[in-house]
Write a protein that holds these residues in place. Structure first.
Motif, PDB file in Angstrom:
ATOM      1  N   SER A  46       0.823  -1.212   0.000  1.00  0.00           N
ATOM      2  CA  SER A  46       0.000   0.000   0.000  1.00  0.00           C
ATOM      3  C   SER A  46       0.853   1.257   0.000  1.00  0.00           C
ATOM      4  O   SER A  46       0.565   2.224  -0.693  1.00  0.00           O
ATOM      5  CB  SER A  46      -0.927   0.007   1.223  1.00  0.00           C
ATOM      6  OG  SER A  46      -1.961  -0.927   1.074  1.00  0.00           O
ATOM      7  N   GLN A  70      -0.870   6.026   1.060  1.00  0.00           N
ATOM      8  CA  GLN A  70      -2.155   5.317   1.060  1.00  0.00           C
ATOM      9  C   GLN A  70      -2.406   4.653   2.405  1.00  0.00           C
ATOM     10  O   GLN A  70      -3.541   4.565   2.856  1.00  0.00           O
ATOM     11  CB  GLN A  70      -2.212   4.268  -0.053  1.00  0.00           C
ATOM     12  CG  GLN A  70      -3.575   3.584  -0.114  1.00  0.00           C
ATOM     13  CD  GLN A  70      -3.772   2.762  -1.363  1.00  0.00           C
ATOM     14  OE1 GLN A  70      -3.406   3.171  -2.456  1.00  0.00           O
ATOM     15  NE2 GLN A  70      -4.348   1.598  -1.199  1.00  0.00           N
ATOM     16  N   GLY A  71      -1.348   4.206   3.055  1.00  0.00           N
ATOM     17  CA  GLY A  71      -1.510   3.631   4.386  1.00  0.00           C
ATOM     18  C   GLY A  71      -2.103   4.611   5.372  1.00  0.00           C
ATOM     19  O   GLY A  71      -2.963   4.265   6.192  1.00  0.00           O
ATOM     20  N   SER A 107      -1.211  -3.025   5.010  1.00  0.00           N
ATOM     21  CA  SER A 107      -2.527  -2.370   5.034  1.00  0.00           C
ATOM     22  C   SER A 107      -3.354  -2.843   6.226  1.00  0.00           C
ATOM     23  O   SER A 107      -4.132  -2.068   6.793  1.00  0.00           O
ATOM     24  CB  SER A 107      -3.284  -2.617   3.728  1.00  0.00           C
ATOM     25  OG  SER A 107      -3.349  -3.995   3.417  1.00  0.00           O
ATOM     26  N   ASP A 112      -8.341  -5.850  -1.867  1.00  0.00           N
ATOM     27  CA  ASP A 112      -7.074  -5.582  -2.540  1.00  0.00           C
ATOM     28  C   ASP A 112      -6.419  -6.911  -2.897  1.00  0.00           C
ATOM     29  O   ASP A 112      -5.337  -7.239  -2.421  1.00  0.00           O
ATOM     30  CB  ASP A 112      -6.154  -4.749  -1.646  1.00  0.00           C
ATOM     31  CG  ASP A 112      -4.883  -4.309  -2.361  1.00  0.00           C
ATOM     32  OD1 ASP A 112      -4.864  -4.356  -3.603  1.00  0.00           O
ATOM     33  OD2 ASP A 112      -3.918  -3.928  -1.676  1.00  0.00           O
ATOM     34  N   ASP A 122      -9.252  -1.221  -3.862  1.00  0.00           N
ATOM     35  CA  ASP A 122      -7.978  -0.662  -4.312  1.00  0.00           C
ATOM     36  C   ASP A 122      -7.694  -1.008  -5.768  1.00  0.00           C
ATOM     37  O   ASP A 122      -8.234  -1.966  -6.323  1.00  0.00           O
ATOM     38  CB  ASP A 122      -6.843  -1.191  -3.433  1.00  0.00           C
ATOM     39  CG  ASP A 122      -5.598  -0.334  -3.524  1.00  0.00           C
ATOM     40  OD1 ASP A 122      -5.706   0.826  -3.976  1.00  0.00           O
ATOM     41  OD2 ASP A 122      -4.515  -0.812  -3.138  1.00  0.00           O
TER      42      ASP A 122
END
Length: 213
Positions: A41, A45-46, A71, A135, A161
């Motif tokens: 990730s 984005q995390g 994630s 994801d 995602d």
């Protein structure tokens, strides 16, 4: 793939919350030891996943696609004290690395890992979810949605995602490209299914937020 000019992207990252030390270590080890580390990730984005989870304050989270656990640890930051995160991945070779960092974290007792096919495992989890993060293999995104939609609490959030797929979703479709074909179907499903309201955010490779009505 970044959809913003690099200078703007760098500015956004610079002015967002910084990556915790444990996740820096996990990211470093993933890039050193694991194939396809771009699947991670990543720091920005995390922090987005962490923020969304904290806003939701979930009791139960489902993650489809653990990879190395980055994630999952981000999402776990928003769990209620008695909350549980269920995470599924089919790659048993990554389990040792996942466990290593889950046990180092403060959420070790709140994370339940499953190794195997998510399509088989999801129906065995007898819970309602406040937050789901998808994801995993793109060709199964519609299947995952159909499995989880009736396991969501009202007002629950589904995060999806890689829905822009490096821009392939707006290019001419190669008939042999099953992943892009299924992502196109999935994006249309989220935009039209009356059980959810959806916004697609151009964050990194595309992140969709769908709220269950």
């Amino acid at each position: 793939m970044h959809f913003l000019p690099q200078k703007i992207d760098d500015y956004v990252v610079e002015h967002s919350q910084k990556e915790p030390q444990l996740l820096q270590e996990l990211s470093r080890e993933t890039w050193q030891k694991v194939l396809n580390p771009r699947m991670l990730s990543g720091a920005f984005q995390g922090r987005v996943l962490s923020m969304i989870s904290k806003l939701i304050d979930p009791k139960n989270i489902l993650e489809i696609g653990t990879y190395t656990g980055y994630s999952a640890l981000c999402l776990a930051e928003g769990l209620k004290e008695d909350g549980v995160l269920y995470t599924i991945d089919k790659n048993e070779e990554l389990e040792e690395l996942q466990v290593k960092y889950f046990e180092k974290s403060e959420y070790s007792n709140q994370i339940k890992q499953f190794i195997g096919n998510a399509i088989d495992i999801i129906p065995t989890i007898d819970e309602k979810f406040d937050l789901v993060f998808i994801d995993a293999d793109k060709s199964n995104y519609p299947n995952y949605f159909n499995l989880i939609i009736n396991k969501m609490n009202k007002g629950g959030i589904i995060l999806s995602d890689n829905v822009l797929w490096s821009g392939k979703v707006v290019e001419e479709l190669n008939p042999k490209d099953i992943d892009t074909k299924m992502l196109l179907e999935y994006n249309s499903l989220l935009a039209t299914d009356e059980r959810v309201e959806t916004v697609l955010l151009p964050i990194r490779d595309g992140l969709t937020i769908s709220r269950v009505k």
